[in-house]
Enzyme design. Structure first.
Site, PDB file in Angstrom:
ATOM      1  N   PHE A 113       0.846  -1.190   0.000  1.00 16.05           N
ATOM      2  CA  PHE A 113       0.000   0.000   0.000  1.00 16.05           C
ATOM      3  C   PHE A 113       0.885   1.244   0.000  1.00 16.05           C
ATOM      4  CE2 PHE A 113      -3.520  -2.438   2.485  1.00 16.05           C
ATOM      5  CZ  PHE A 113      -3.899  -3.087   1.314  1.00 16.05           C
ATOM      6  N   GLU A 114       0.690   2.082  -0.993  1.00 14.38           N
ATOM      7  CA  GLU A 114       1.474   3.318  -1.099  1.00 14.38           C
ATOM      8  C   GLU A 114       0.580   4.521  -0.801  1.00 14.38           C
ATOM      9  OE1 GLU A 114       4.757   3.494  -3.011  1.00 14.38           O
ATOM     10  OE2 GLU A 114       4.975   1.315  -3.170  1.00 14.38           O
ATOM     11  N   PHE A 115       1.234   5.602  -0.365  1.00 18.48           N
ATOM     12  CA  PHE A 115       0.541   6.853  -0.068  1.00 18.48           C
ATOM     13  C   PHE A 115      -0.547   6.674   0.996  1.00 18.48           C
ATOM     14  CE2 PHE A 115       2.141   7.137  -4.435  1.00 18.48           C
ATOM     15  CZ  PHE A 115       2.980   8.227  -4.296  1.00 18.48           C
TER      16      PHE A 115
END
Length: 315
Positions: A113-115
């Site tokens: 999971f990014e950001f």
């Protein structure tokens, strides 16, 4: 100190070159970590798997840790915020991941999971706790985490990732110790940067749970500024040849670099090769880590496989 068994894990994106490399090296990889399952706003998954790669993996008894990611939506931070902070959606996502692993017969999952908004740190921990309780020990639960140099819950990119808590809620953490420079030219992952990342990581995570995320690509920046374009190792070498550039190995950074001028515009390139890969692999042995997770298959200097055979115990 007891020596930890070290794994050779490779991230995988479904490209022609990646499939070619998978056919060549599947027998040398401990786990394939393919970028195949995007999340939706309902907590379901978008199946982006590649049948040909699945066939190769199964023919070689190669375990798959399927990546579940939030790149399936352009509003990445908003989507993941809703999924993590809404209990019903969080439960849906855990159910979706479990169903995917059971139906596909995969070895486990890699959460990427990014950001994630920094205030969502407790929600990310709650999701991982739910996931780990549901899946372990039937499946391996792993998570890719940004490189951190210190505990900083407010950091805009890595603040949501609490190394110490996540280490209790996952079998392994893949620490993405690269992209040291992105908005400005510089090494993709200097040896000093990687060492500082590990110096902090081992204070929060058991060494056997750490997989060092290693890059095998490069970046080409316009010297005047702006975002770089990504280069594979072969593309970097071809570019240097095209413009008659001299490649130098920066001893301090332990990484290769060159400059060239195209249409009157100066460019700066930094890229990973077998020598820089070897330098970082030495840290895996020095710090007695659980192995490596390489981004990504198909981008590498072909000679890195010789380095791995010499320095890392594989399957």
């Amino acid at each position: 100190m007891l020596q930890v068994q070290k794994e050779n894990n490779w991230y995988y994106v479904s490209t022609t070159q990646a499939l070619t490399d998978l056919r060549l090296h599947a027998h040398e990889i401990d786990n394939l970590v393919p970028f195949w399952f995007g999340v939706t706003e309902q907590g379901t998954l978008v199946d982006q798997s590649q049948p040909e790669a699945l066939q190769v993996a199964r023919a070689n008894n190669l375990p798959i840790l399927a990546i579940v990611h939030n790149y399936s939506d352009p509003q990445m931070s908003e989507l993941i915020h809703e999924l993590l902070t809404t209990p019903a959606l969080r439960e849906n996502l855990v159910n979706s991941i479990e169903n995917m692993l059971v139906s596909r017969g995969f070895a486990g999952v890699n959460i990427d999971f990014e950001f994630v908004p920094p205030p969502d740190r407790p929600a990310l921990n709650a999701f991982m706790e739910n996931l780990y309780r549901r899946l372990s020990p039937r499946f391996r639960v792993t998570i890719s985490v940004p490189a951190e140099l210190q505990e900083n819950p407010q950091h805009p990119f890595s603040g949501a990732f609490d190394y110490g808590t996540l280490a209790m809620l996952a079998d392994e953490l893949f620490i993405l110790a690269y992209d040291e420079h992105f908005s400005t030219p510089g090494p993709v992952a200097s040896i000093g940067f990687v060492r500082r990342v590990l110096d902090y990581a081992i204070t929060r995570i058991p060494r056997n749970k750490i997989k060092l995320g290693m890059a095998v690509y490069g970046y080409d920046w316009v010297a005047a500024g702006g975002m770089p374009r990504t280069l594979t190792y072969n593309e970097a070498i071809a570019l240097a040849r095209q413009y008659g550039a001299t490649i130098t190995y920066d001893e301090q950074a332990q990484e290769s670099t060159f400059t060239y001028t195209a249409n009157g515009v100066q460019h700066i390139v930094w890229f990973e090769d077998a020598r820089s890969f070897s330098a970082k692999l030495d840290l895996v042995n020095e710090y007695n880590l659980g192995g490596i997770a390489v981004w990504r298959l198909g981008q590498e200097d072909p000679r890195v496989w010789n380095v791995i055979r010499a320095k890392l115990k594989t399957r």
